[in-house]
Design an enzyme around this catalytic site. Sequence first.
Site, mmCIF file in Angstrom:
data_model
loop_
_atom_site.group_PDB
_atom_site.id
_atom_site.type_symbol
_atom_site.label_atom_id
_atom_site.label_comp_id
_atom_site.label_asym_id
_atom_site.label_seq_id
_atom_site.Cartn_x
_atom_site.Cartn_y
_atom_site.Cartn_z
ATOM 1 N N GLU A 43 0.850 -1.197 0.000
ATOM 2 C CA GLU A 43 0.000 0.000 0.000
ATOM 3 C C GLU A 43 0.888 1.250 0.000
ATOM 4 O O GLU A 43 1.849 1.349 0.747
ATOM 5 C CB GLU A 43 -0.889 -0.026 1.244
ATOM 6 C CG GLU A 43 -1.828 1.144 1.395
ATOM 7 C CD GLU A 43 -2.735 1.008 2.617
ATOM 8 O OE1 GLU A 43 -3.725 1.741 2.707
ATOM 9 O OE2 GLU A 43 -2.436 0.148 3.495
ATOM 10 N N LYS A 112 -9.100 2.669 -2.556
ATOM 11 C CA LYS A 112 -9.466 2.022 -1.297
ATOM 12 C C LYS A 112 -10.861 2.461 -0.850
ATOM 13 O O LYS A 112 -11.142 3.661 -0.736
ATOM 14 C CB LYS A 112 -8.423 2.374 -0.240
ATOM 15 C CG LYS A 112 -8.542 1.630 1.078
ATOM 16 C CD LYS A 112 -7.380 2.013 1.990
ATOM 17 C CE LYS A 112 -7.355 1.230 3.292
ATOM 18 N NZ LYS A 112 -6.189 1.609 4.121
ATOM 19 N N CYS A 146 -5.524 -3.307 1.889
ATOM 20 C CA CYS A 146 -5.379 -3.343 3.339
ATOM 21 C C CYS A 146 -6.689 -3.607 4.074
ATOM 22 O O CYS A 146 -7.228 -4.709 4.032
ATOM 23 C CB CYS A 146 -4.716 -2.041 3.808
ATOM 24 S SG CYS A 146 -4.022 -2.122 5.483
#
Length: 273
Positions: A43, A112, A146
Site C-alpha cells: 500500500e 481504497k 489493506c
Amino acid sequence: MTITVSLFQGPELAGDVDANLAALDDAVMRAAAAGASILVTPEMSVSGYDIGDLVLQRAEPFDGPIFERVAAIARSRCVAIVYGYPELAGETVYNAVQVVDATGLSVARYRKTHLFGELDRAHFTSGPELLVQFDFGGLRCGLLTCYDVEFPETVRAHADAGTQWLIVPTGLMTPFEIIATHVVPTRAYESQLFVTYVNRCGAETSLTYCGLTCAVAPDGTDLARAGGHEQLLTVDLDPAELARSRAVNTHLADRRYDLYPTGSSRPEQETDR
C-alpha cells in the site's frame, strides 16, 4: 500454466518518491531474474503511507509523473507492476493502487473503499467502486487494499464476481498481526481464491509495520510467507490448484440463499464448482 509472481515487502527504509522508485526498480530487476511476470508492492509503496500532509504534496493524477516512471520500469524489465500511490482526481485524493502491464499500459486502477481510522480519513476520500478486476496469466484478478480485506463481504463479492486471484497491497502495523496470520488465510479459504497480501515493513512516523507478506492458496495454506524485514518472495500460482480446491471445498456452491436476509441472491454467473 502457472503464473510466477513476486511480492516485494519493502523498502524497509521508506524515503521520498525518488528513493522508493529506485527500490521498486531494484525489486523488479530481481523479480525478472527470478522468472516473475508480475511484481506486487505494498500500500502506498511509491509515496510512503504514514507521512502526514506529505500525502497531499505527493498526490498525482493516475497518469502523472509517477505512472510514467513506473511504466518505464515495467517496459525496461518486461514485468507487470502493482503499486500504491495517492491519486489526485480534481481536488479529491484517494488511496489508490494501479496495475501497469509489461508494455507500460495501465490495465486497472482501484481506490481504497474502507478507510482505516484517522490515518486514512484525514487525507483520503473512500473509493466509490469495490469490484475492480483485470485478467492476467489466465486468472481473473481483483484488487483490494489493506483494511478492505478485513470485511468478509468484500472478498465474497469478488468471488461472486468471478475473481480467482485477489491482490491486496497493505500497510498492516503492529499489534494487528492476526490479520496476516489468520484473517487473510480464512478469506482465501471461505471464498476459494488465491490471495496475495503484500505488506510494508520497518517503521514510518508513528507506525511499525509487521511484514508477514503472504501468498495463500484457496485451501487456506501458505504458498509463501515473509518475516518482519525487507524481502522479495517469488511464488507460482497454478490455476489448476484453484479448480481442485473448489471441487473439494464447495462452500460457494452450497450456500443457502433461501435462508439469508432479503437482498442476498445467488450470483447469475455462479456455476457448480
